[in-house]
Design a protein around this motif. Structure first.
Motif, mmCIF file in Angstrom:
data_model
loop_
_atom_site.group_PDB
_atom_site.id
_atom_site.type_symbol
_atom_site.label_atom_id
_atom_site.label_comp_id
_atom_site.label_asym_id
_atom_site.label_seq_id
_atom_site.Cartn_x
_atom_site.Cartn_y
_atom_site.Cartn_z
ATOM 1 N N ALA A 143 -21.035 46.728 -9.559
ATOM 2 C CA ALA A 143 -20.206 47.968 -9.876
ATOM 3 C C ALA A 143 -21.081 48.945 -10.285
ATOM 4 O O ALA A 143 -20.843 49.975 -10.318
ATOM 5 C CB ALA A 143 -18.957 47.311 -11.124
ATOM 6 N N GLU A 144 -21.969 48.503 -11.182
ATOM 7 C CA GLU A 144 -22.930 49.718 -11.612
ATOM 8 C C GLU A 144 -23.688 50.557 -10.656
ATOM 9 O O GLU A 144 -23.695 51.846 -10.693
ATOM 10 C CB GLU A 144 -23.989 49.180 -12.706
ATOM 11 N N ARG A 145 -24.120 49.700 -9.536
ATOM 12 C CA ARG A 145 -24.677 50.373 -8.535
ATOM 13 C C ARG A 145 -23.688 51.324 -7.754
ATOM 14 O O ARG A 145 -24.107 52.486 -7.343
ATOM 15 C CB ARG A 145 -25.330 49.186 -7.716
ATOM 16 N N ARG A 146 -22.454 51.117 -7.501
ATOM 17 C CA ARG A 146 -21.478 51.571 -6.968
ATOM 18 C C ARG A 146 -20.942 52.839 -7.673
ATOM 19 O O ARG A 146 -20.694 53.848 -6.957
ATOM 20 C CB ARG A 146 -20.392 50.719 -6.234
ATOM 21 N N ILE A 147 -20.598 52.652 -8.959
ATOM 22 C CA ILE A 147 -19.785 53.566 -9.662
ATOM 23 C C ILE A 147 -20.520 54.022 -10.930
ATOM 24 O O ILE A 147 -20.073 54.998 -11.570
ATOM 25 C CB ILE A 147 -18.237 53.385 -9.592
ATOM 26 N N GLY A 148 -21.664 53.543 -11.175
ATOM 27 C CA GLY A 148 -22.377 53.935 -12.273
ATOM 28 C C GLY A 148 -22.751 55.231 -12.751
ATOM 29 O O GLY A 148 -22.533 55.802 -13.791
ATOM 30 N N HIS A 287 -13.625 63.943 -14.436
ATOM 31 C CA HIS A 287 -12.807 64.473 -13.405
ATOM 32 C C HIS A 287 -13.113 63.876 -12.112
ATOM 33 O O HIS A 287 -12.510 64.376 -10.997
ATOM 34 C CB HIS A 287 -12.613 65.810 -13.412
ATOM 35 N N SER A 288 -14.282 63.285 -11.947
ATOM 36 C CA SER A 288 -14.843 62.948 -10.557
ATOM 37 C C SER A 288 -14.331 61.501 -10.155
ATOM 38 O O SER A 288 -13.436 60.808 -10.853
ATOM 39 C CB SER A 288 -16.482 62.801 -10.643
ATOM 40 N N GLY A 289 -14.658 61.050 -8.783
ATOM 41 C CA GLY A 289 -14.248 59.965 -8.273
ATOM 42 C C GLY A 289 -13.207 60.214 -7.184
ATOM 43 O O GLY A 289 -12.521 61.085 -7.303
ATOM 44 N N GLU A 290 -13.510 59.490 -6.189
ATOM 45 C CA GLU A 290 -12.611 59.800 -4.944
ATOM 46 C C GLU A 290 -12.398 58.541 -4.522
ATOM 47 O O GLU A 290 -13.106 57.760 -3.701
ATOM 48 C CB GLU A 290 -13.533 60.625 -3.770
ATOM 49 N N PRO A 291 -11.107 57.878 -5.005
ATOM 50 C CA PRO A 291 -10.668 56.584 -4.548
ATOM 51 C C PRO A 291 -10.362 56.478 -3.136
ATOM 52 O O PRO A 291 -9.868 57.216 -2.541
ATOM 53 C CB PRO A 291 -9.711 56.379 -5.516
ATOM 54 N N PRO A 292 -10.981 55.340 -2.574
ATOM 55 C CA PRO A 292 -10.519 55.183 -1.288
ATOM 56 C C PRO A 292 -9.221 54.641 -0.967
ATOM 57 O O PRO A 292 -8.643 54.733 0.399
ATOM 58 C CB PRO A 292 -11.750 54.173 -0.905
ATOM 59 N N TRP A 293 -8.414 54.337 -1.943
ATOM 60 C CA TRP A 293 -7.410 53.641 -1.854
ATOM 61 C C TRP A 293 -6.481 54.153 -2.997
ATOM 62 O O TRP A 293 -7.186 54.064 -4.264
ATOM 63 C CB TRP A 293 -7.453 52.282 -1.600
ATOM 64 N N LEU A 328 -10.881 50.777 -10.593
ATOM 65 C CA LEU A 328 -10.069 49.749 -10.355
ATOM 66 C C LEU A 328 -9.998 49.286 -9.020
ATOM 67 O O LEU A 328 -10.323 48.099 -8.532
ATOM 68 C CB LEU A 328 -8.616 50.237 -10.801
ATOM 69 N N THR A 329 -10.300 50.185 -8.185
ATOM 70 C CA THR A 329 -10.272 49.824 -6.835
ATOM 71 C C THR A 329 -11.737 49.052 -6.451
ATOM 72 O O THR A 329 -11.818 48.144 -5.768
ATOM 73 C CB THR A 329 -10.534 50.883 -5.852
ATOM 74 N N THR A 330 -12.718 49.593 -7.209
ATOM 75 C CA THR A 330 -14.065 49.123 -7.028
ATOM 76 C C THR A 330 -14.085 47.376 -7.591
ATOM 77 O O THR A 330 -14.613 46.644 -6.756
ATOM 78 C CB THR A 330 -15.343 49.705 -7.854
ATOM 79 N N PHE A 331 -13.464 47.442 -8.588
ATOM 80 C CA PHE A 331 -13.528 45.890 -9.076
ATOM 81 C C PHE A 331 -12.694 44.994 -8.376
ATOM 82 O O PHE A 331 -12.789 43.921 -8.123
ATOM 83 C CB PHE A 331 -12.926 46.058 -10.793
#
Ligand SMILES: C[S@@+](CC[C@H](N)C(=O)[O-])C[C@H]1O[C@@H](n2cnc3c(N)ncnc32)[C@H](O)[C@@H]1O
Length: 349
Positions: A143-148, A287-293, A328-331
């Motif tokens: 998770a840290e690697r993907r969204i840290g 404000h960042s983050g682009e959820p894939p779903w 949440l999607t990442t987890f």
């Protein structure tokens, strides 16, 4: 009860009954000690008393209102078959994790190939516990690697490194007062921390009338400089004192015109918890983050007592920031992925 009080045993004198009672109390006193949780001698002494009272085996125990599962867990520790349930699915999940699943893995080694331990034999749920820790660590690292990068560390007021743990937001609306051009915050309390014996920590909205902008500073000691700006759905313009009617706030929100502003960040560092004014970097990251779903579908009108639907937050995804949805999607992705890993490792072990 499983073990009767000796007062029912007519073959014993009153003194003998009392001696027997004290002996049984002694077992209970050892049994309730936390450090004896897995002490085989103490558990064997308790089980022997139950066996004495139930020569054909003890009855199963049923706890239909099991909650956190303390009663069925204790029953299981004493060797009884334990059945439990609850109205609340979270309670049932906890019960499954504590009571139903660990015994299935009793005495089995972990399946993760790379467990750092001195153990050579695996008792009770030790193998399962080692697996939970190892796969949990993998999920955390992944998770840290993907969204840290969406959660940058911060620098506190004295230059110390702080890890943000909470973000304090204010909803904002355009002030209906024509003399103020811009959004104003709707805040129910400016106080961040109010601990006995410690100075109050609060947020000061700094109003710049020349540029018609509002910034936020963290203050320690004294009392908040401003009253709350929203109360039971009705607001007050912090810049001009004009009333902001509840219907105006709801209409703005339903039209997608409500804003949100990060007004404080809570961080944890070596010297404990600290509050700080968000930097531009914090605001950008929040404000960042682009959820894939995103979770689509209408939420119930009565959700949280009807307090969100009337503001136009009528679909599940609208209740979250893009960064929250990304996390949440990442987890949830990691949960499916770790399952596949566990199955593959178990097959190979
Ligand atoms: C006080 S808690 C039980 C605590 C538990 N004995 C322990 O030691 O951890 C009561 C539980 O009963 C559950 N409950 C309440 N009404 C219920 C019902 N009608 N059916 C099933 N469970 C119910 C609640 O969800 C709650 O978890």
């Amino acid at each position: 009860s499983l073990v009767d009080d000796p007062s029912g045993d007519d073959s014993l004198s009153l003194e003998e009954q009392d001696r027997e009672r004290q002996r049984l109390f002694g077992i209970l006193e050892r049994l309730v000690k936390w450090e004896n949780s897995n002490n085989p001698d103490v558990l064997a002494a308790a089980r022997a008393e139950i066996d004495r009272c139930f020569p054909d085996g003890p009855p199963p125990i049923l706890d239909p209102f099991g909650g956190g599962g303390a009663i069925p867990l204790e029953a299981q520790r004493l060797g009884l078959t334990a059945l439990s349930g609850d109205l609340n699915p979270v309670a049932v999940l906890i019960q499954k994790a504590m009571i139903e699943i660990p015994p299935r893995f009793a005495g089995r080694p972990p399946v993760h190939a790379d467990i750092d331990t001195d153990l050579t034999t695996w008792q009770r749920a030790q193998g399962l516990a080692a697996d939970v820790e190892a796969y949990g660590q993998w999920m955390r690292d992944e998770a840290e690697r993907r969204i840290g990068h969406l959660y940058p560390d911060a620098t506190g007021p004295n230059g110390e490194k702080l890890t943000p743990i909470a973000w304090i937001w204010a909803r904002t609306v355009e002030s209906p007062d024509p003399t103020w051009n811009g959004h104003v915050p709707l805040v129910a309390s400016w106080t961040l921390s109010n601990k006995k014996g410690k100075p109050k920590v609060w947020i000061e909205p700094v109003i710049n009338r020349a540029t018609q902008t509002i910034t936020y500073e963290i203050r320690t000691g004294g009392e908040p400089s401003h009253e709350r700006t929203v109360d039971r759905g009705n607001g007050t313009c912090i810049a001009t004192g004009s009333a902001i009617p509840g219907d105006y706030i709801k209409a703005q929100s339903r039209s997608g015109l409500m804003g949100q502003q990060l007004i404080a960040v809570v961080g944890e560092g070596q010297s404990g918890r600290g509050y700080y004014t968000p930097s531009d970097r914090d605001s950008e990251a929040a404000h960042s983050g682009e959820p894939p779903w995103k979770p689509e579908g209408r939420n119930p009108e009565k959700l949280t007592g009807g307090t969100v639907f009337i503001y136009g937050l009528d679909e599940w995804w609208k209740l979250f920031t893009p960064r929250q949805l990304t996390a949440l999607t990442t987890f949830s992705d990691l949960l499916s992925e770790v399952r596949e890993r566990v199955i593959a490792d178990a097959a190979a072990s």
